[in-house]
Write an enzyme that holds these catalytic residues in place. Structure first.
Site, mmCIF file in Angstrom:
data_model
loop_
_atom_site.group_PDB
_atom_site.id
_atom_site.type_symbol
_atom_site.label_atom_id
_atom_site.label_comp_id
_atom_site.label_asym_id
_atom_site.label_seq_id
_atom_site.Cartn_x
_atom_site.Cartn_y
_atom_site.Cartn_z
ATOM 1 N N ASP A 186 76.261 51.332 27.910
ATOM 2 C CA ASP A 186 76.968 50.513 28.580
ATOM 3 C C ASP A 186 76.671 49.281 29.553
ATOM 4 O O ASP A 186 75.789 48.804 28.716
ATOM 5 C CB ASP A 186 76.886 50.767 30.191
ATOM 6 C CG ASP A 186 78.022 52.149 30.214
ATOM 7 O OD1 ASP A 186 79.006 52.013 29.216
ATOM 8 O OD2 ASP A 186 78.110 52.961 31.837
ATOM 9 N N TYR A 223 68.701 61.261 28.856
ATOM 10 C CA TYR A 223 69.801 59.892 29.959
ATOM 11 C C TYR A 223 69.145 60.287 30.851
ATOM 12 O O TYR A 223 68.571 61.601 31.472
ATOM 13 C CB TYR A 223 70.816 59.666 29.682
ATOM 14 C CG TYR A 223 71.870 59.218 28.364
ATOM 15 C CD1 TYR A 223 71.498 57.451 28.618
ATOM 16 C CD2 TYR A 223 72.317 59.765 27.600
ATOM 17 C CE1 TYR A 223 72.248 56.850 27.666
ATOM 18 C CE2 TYR A 223 73.357 59.344 26.864
ATOM 19 C CZ TYR A 223 73.134 57.505 26.984
ATOM 20 O OH TYR A 223 74.472 57.038 25.871
#
Lengths: 266, 266
Positions: free
Chosen positions: B57, B115
């Site tokens: 993102d 992540y």
């Protein structure tokens, strides 16, 4: 509730990237100026003057700067810390705020200061250290650097490592520790220096000289030659400010350390 | 000397602060776009298309993104890595570059991705983590968070944790690990998630929900309710991108890990 004039101590961390150093200057964003502006607002417009333990250069950082000021304020101490957290920008952060003796002078009361200088030893340069370390992927002859560091401690005249802007008369300081630590898992190396005082650019000139020794351009005895001659021209270049951190300031026990303040990773 | 068409793999770290995410978009600075522009220049103007392992993102970071492209180039492999180090900006850094099988697809060949999400737990917020962590000085009920994390692993439909922009049909993913680690000496906590794939905003929505649980606003069984209902409205808010890192991408042994590439501290 505090009333009358109280002297306060703040332990500060700051990212120096976007500051023209600690010391207040007209028309420049400085840490001292930023702090004085916020405190003056809190004091309802009465100009507050702040004293700091050490002047840091433009672009240099602090993990443990110490500053003090006197003000008349009717605020609980915790509320003052909270107000500073809220009013200071995100690149200057108060680790703790507390009332101190009316005579506390952060520079003169300090026993010693510790500066650290970070090298990024990765080949490509970590994107997360671009503002906080010198990228130095070059040779670093550990034995030569350690031998050079061994020659530093002592009460000496540091004229040969002082910047041109150094305007103090007495250049004798007692360096009590000089060392290198490596964190190979993150490709980082740190130089650490502790002394009862430092001259302008002294740490950056020491680091610049040590890096030349690490690359084999100077031998370790270059340290002795710079010290005995006082000739700045024999030292290495001034290492960039962005790797430099005012790490901590040591005070006598009765004044105390930051103690219960925030711990920040540098 | 390499000649003819060769497929290359790069392992990348980037500071996502000043990027509009990984994926190329017109009129926006993106990591994919930046990499393609540099490679196209290296290829003498022939447009190079890059495939990435994961889309990150806007504002999210990568410690171990993996990308691949094919090009005709007459350069030693070491020279290609050197050229990328020199030509890429300081917020996108190649950790290693090497030739791979012509069929290497960084997304489809990945076994799993990891992540991590960083919280800055200090009271005031470290100035050195302002771009790289969510400042979260609030209550964090460890037992409740651990209990919630325990409910996550498994092959499940993650619809309730997917962002509105998630346009994939199959929302079943196998989450193999979900944990929290704390580094109290630097006032930092990390969430780590490993899965065979992630939906849009999934990690940020998981973190937002875990933080609500940590503050006592939801009980740990909220996890089960979001999962069983698929109702995004029951999950917590989307945590800000700046705490998120694409940490690593795992491949089968014959493809290999970044191995001898640069190690960077995040």
């Amino acid at each position: 509730l505090t009333s009358g004039t109280t002297r306060y101590r703040v332990d500060l961390a700051y990212d120096g990237t976007d500051f023209s150093g600690w010391q207040i200057q007209p028309d420049a964003r400085t840490v001292q100026g930023t702090l004085e502006e916020v405190l003056t607002r809190l004091a309802g417009g009465t100009q507050i003057r702040v004293a700091g333990a050490g002047r840091t250069d433009a672009g240099a950082h602090a993990r443990g700067q110490v500053a003090a000021w006197s003000m008349e304020i009717a605020l609980e101490d915790g509320d003052l810390e909270h107000a500073l957290r809220r009013m200071l920008p995100e690149d200057v952060r108060p680790r703790s705020v507390r009332p101190v003796s009316a005579r506390f002078d952060p520079q003169r009361n300090a026993i010693s200061k510790t500066y650290r200088y970070r090298l990024d030893r990765s080949r490509a340069g970590s994107p997360f250290l671009a503002r906080y370390a010198l990228h130095h992927p070059h040779e670093l002859d550990r034995a030569a650097v350690v031998e050079a560091l061994r020659r530093l401690p002592g009460r000496r005249d540091w004229t040969g490592f002082a910047g041109a802007a150094c305007d103090v008369g007495d250049r004798v300081r007692n360096l009590v520790e000089a060392r290198m630590d490596e964190a190979p898992e993150e490709n980082v190396a740190w130089f650490t220096f502790t002394a009862d005082g430092f001259l302008n650019h002294m740490v950056r000139n020491l680091v610049g000289t040590l890096l030349e020794i690490g690359r084999g351009r100077f031998t370790p005895d270059r340290i002795d030659r710079v010290l005995s001659s006082g000739d700045r021209g024999l030292a290495g270049p001034t290492a960039p400010a962005k790797g430099l951190f005012l790490w901590q300031v040591e005070y006598p026990d009765e004044i105390g350390s930051a103690g219960d303040g925030d711990r920040f990773r540098a």
